[in-house]
Motif scaffolding. Sequence first.
Motif, PDB file in Angstrom:
ATOM      1  N   ILE A  80     -13.119 -51.729  18.438  1.00  0.00           N
ATOM      2  CA  ILE A  80     -13.098 -52.964  19.232  1.00  0.00           C
ATOM      3  C   ILE A  80     -14.292 -52.985  20.180  1.00  0.00           C
ATOM      4  CG2 ILE A  80     -11.802 -54.272  20.951  1.00  0.00           C
ATOM      5  CD1 ILE A  80      -9.227 -53.183  19.647  1.00  0.00           C
ATOM      6  N   CYS A  81     -14.602 -51.824  20.763  1.00  0.00           N
ATOM      7  CA  CYS A  81     -15.770 -51.696  21.642  1.00  0.00           C
ATOM      8  C   CYS A  81     -17.045 -52.023  20.860  1.00  0.00           C
ATOM      9  CB  CYS A  81     -15.829 -50.287  22.213  1.00  0.00           C
ATOM     10  SG  CYS A  81     -17.312 -49.920  23.174  1.00  0.00           S
ATOM     11  N   LEU A  82     -17.137 -51.529  19.635  1.00  0.00           N
ATOM     12  CA  LEU A  82     -18.317 -51.767  18.805  1.00  0.00           C
ATOM     13  C   LEU A  82     -18.472 -53.249  18.480  1.00  0.00           C
ATOM     14  CD1 LEU A  82     -20.595 -50.168  17.368  1.00  0.00           C
ATOM     15  CD2 LEU A  82     -19.128 -50.129  15.343  1.00  0.00           C
ATOM     16  N   VAL A  91     -10.696 -41.605   7.749  1.00  0.00           N
ATOM     17  CA  VAL A  91     -10.605 -42.419   6.538  1.00  0.00           C
ATOM     18  C   VAL A  91      -9.148 -42.809   6.275  1.00  0.00           C
ATOM     19  CG1 VAL A  91     -10.906 -42.395   4.027  1.00  0.00           C
ATOM     20  CG2 VAL A  91     -12.686 -41.456   5.506  1.00  0.00           C
ATOM     21  N   GLU A  92      -8.236 -41.871   6.456  1.00  0.00           N
ATOM     22  CA  GLU A  92      -6.816 -42.152   6.227  1.00  0.00           C
ATOM     23  C   GLU A  92      -6.301 -43.189   7.219  1.00  0.00           C
ATOM     24  OE1 GLU A  92      -4.962 -38.341   6.412  1.00  0.00           O
ATOM     25  OE2 GLU A  92      -5.364 -37.869   4.303  1.00  0.00           O
ATOM     26  N   ALA A  93      -6.766 -43.127   8.468  1.00  0.00           N
ATOM     27  CA  ALA A  93      -6.347 -44.118   9.462  1.00  0.00           C
ATOM     28  C   ALA A  93      -6.835 -45.513   9.064  1.00  0.00           C
ATOM     29  CB  ALA A  93      -6.882 -43.743  10.834  1.00  0.00           C
ATOM     30  N   MET A  94      -8.093 -45.611   8.613  1.00  0.00           N
ATOM     31  CA  MET A  94      -8.612 -46.907   8.187  1.00  0.00           C
ATOM     32  C   MET A  94      -7.918 -47.382   6.912  1.00  0.00           C
ATOM     33  SD  MET A  94     -10.502 -49.459   8.820  1.00  0.00           S
ATOM     34  CE  MET A  94     -11.661 -48.966  10.102  1.00  0.00           C
ATOM     35  N   THR A 115      -3.978 -50.395  20.166  1.00  0.00           N
ATOM     36  CA  THR A 115      -5.243 -50.914  19.640  1.00  0.00           C
ATOM     37  C   THR A 115      -5.285 -50.798  18.115  1.00  0.00           C
ATOM     38  OG1 THR A 115      -6.260 -48.749  20.059  1.00  0.00           O
ATOM     39  CG2 THR A 115      -6.549 -50.452  21.738  1.00  0.00           C
ATOM     40  N   PHE A 116      -4.534 -49.852  17.556  1.00  0.00           N
ATOM     41  CA  PHE A 116      -4.414 -49.740  16.102  1.00  0.00           C
ATOM     42  C   PHE A 116      -3.815 -51.026  15.549  1.00  0.00           C
ATOM     43  CE2 PHE A 116      -2.604 -48.424  12.075  1.00  0.00           C
ATOM     44  CZ  PHE A 116      -3.455 -47.440  11.602  1.00  0.00           C
ATOM     45  N   GLN A 158      -9.287 -43.881  21.312  1.00  0.00           N
ATOM     46  CA  GLN A 158      -9.463 -43.321  19.980  1.00  0.00           C
ATOM     47  C   GLN A 158     -10.241 -44.295  19.091  1.00  0.00           C
ATOM     48  OE1 GLN A 158      -5.636 -42.029  18.535  1.00  0.00           O
ATOM     49  NE2 GLN A 158      -5.262 -40.702  20.297  1.00  0.00           N
ATOM     50  N   MET A 159     -10.221 -44.060  17.767  1.00  0.00           N
ATOM     51  CA  MET A 159     -11.097 -44.794  16.881  1.00  0.00           C
ATOM     52  C   MET A 159     -10.879 -46.303  16.939  1.00  0.00           C
ATOM     53  SD  MET A 159     -11.924 -44.290  12.805  1.00  0.00           S
ATOM     54  CE  MET A 159     -10.426 -45.066  12.220  1.00  0.00           C
ATOM     55  N   SER A 160      -9.641 -46.764  17.007  1.00  0.00           N
ATOM     56  CA  SER A 160      -9.390 -48.205  17.047  1.00  0.00           C
ATOM     57  C   SER A 160     -10.005 -48.820  18.295  1.00  0.00           C
ATOM     58  CB  SER A 160      -7.884 -48.483  17.008  1.00  0.00           C
ATOM     59  OG  SER A 160      -7.320 -48.058  15.789  1.00  0.00           O
TER      60      SER A 160
END
Length: 569
Positions: A241-243, A512-515, A534-535, A235-237
């Motif tokens: 990390i990949c980025l 956005v809410e997750a960040m 990863t979060f 997922q996004m987290s």
Amino acid sequence: MMKELERESNSSDDEEGDCRNLINQNDIVKPTSNSQSFSPFDIDDKGFGTSFRRRFKLDKFKNKRYLCLVIVITLLILLYFSSGFHNSSVWDVRLIKSPSDEMREAELRALYLLKEQQLGLISLLNSTLNSSRENENNGTSGYLNLSEMSVQRTVFEELKARVYDGIVLNKEIQKVLLSTHKNGNVSELGDGNGKLMDGGFDMCGKVDQKLAERRTIEWNPRLDKYLFAICVSGQMSTHLICLEKHMFFAAVLGRVLVIPSHKVDYEFNKVLDIEHINKCLGKNVVVTFEEFAEAKKKEMRIDKFICYFTDCYVDDEHVKKLKSLGLSLPKLQSPWGEDVKEPKKRTIKEVRAAFSSDDAVIAIGDVFFADVERDWVMQPGGPIAHKCRTLVEPSRLIMLSAQRFVQTFLGKNYVAVHFRRHGWLKFCNAKNPSCFFSVPQAASCIARVVARSNTPVIYLSTDAADTETGLLQSLLVVDGKTVPLIQRPSRNSAEKWDALLYRHGLDGNSQVEAMLDKTICAMSSVFIGSSGSTFTEDIIRLRRGWASASVCDEYICQGELPNFIAEDE
């Protein structure tokens, strides 16, 4: 002789009352007709009685004074030794003690000894803190990052934790002993907590990340050479990390990094401050896909597609999305046979040899599981030389909204907890040991950290159901008081902390809410995360870069095993 008696009878009444019945030893009284005859051995009852009474009456007053004096002195002596006035530590004076009085005295004595023990532990703790600070100044703290899964406490950190736990237990015993006394309160004895701050120390001080000692690499890209980031797993987290790892690869290869389009990946332009990265390096090192497309207009192609792991985890669906952007793709190739389950440790030299190319645009994917210069990549602040705290940060709108939320609901001193639950039971039970804890066990672990950090409120970031969060809240009791769990509320026009997000159309955006949750957690005094998430790891990355990481940061029930584990299917 009779005349003398007559004169005596005419004396005053006072003299008569005292002397009329006295008989002189040489006087002889002649018997009369009304008097009884008696021998020399007879005693006049009336004369003897009045004589005895007179003498007793004269001595009675003096005897009473002496008797009272003796009694008073005796009582004072008994009072002195029985009440313990000779011992200044005892003030509960009782001449006659009932069993309940003796029990009370024993309890108070126990409280006194516990207080002495507590003060000794606090003194030991403060000396430990002083030694720890000296070692940190000498560069010998040995602190291990929380992001390492096999975290071990240093000797000093372990000793401090043990001593503090002893102080907390001591205080709990005092409370139990005082519970039988209606007017009892630990504060009457003084809990000594203020002494924990002696010398400017506290239990949850910040970790010195030694950012000035970072090992870094310069990122000096050729502006006509691009690296296309491919992140597909998780997922996004995981993608963030990949980025960040792709940035390291771009720096090593001397290329400009292309941020993926929201059509094939997450909306990074909404959650990240991309321009912040270029400002930190003072040059253009990253571009959005839209900027790349504008620069390449007629040459929208990837010249070389290199897989770090076999097949790059790029499926047909992902290929279709890339082609829909107008990109032409070459055949996938791999420089080595790398197993994602057991990735080999690689060096910069190996990466340069495997991925260097004269082609204008190359793509590398997916590098999330890549183990390249791990100590270098995972250090606080990252592996790339820059002039900011961290390169990858939340957008400015998210940062401001997080700060306003903290000012509204939390204040400076709070514990943040990432309590991962959705899909976590199966994931954790597949690991050995399991990382999934029951709500009561998790609550106990969280409460210990809250007590140690002396924080009044908890920010909870979770995907748990209301039944679990409700139970968690009911069990979070520290020092006899329930510690409030604060979660980010739904949009309310009366609250202005999220007005910026609302005005820019970002409210209700799940990414956005997750960040936003990550940012609030990263700003906390103490952070408690979910092991394996990863979060959580991305929050730790931010805390290390922002120098907000605390020595009390840990995973939920770190060092413990679940007290109950379900069987496999």
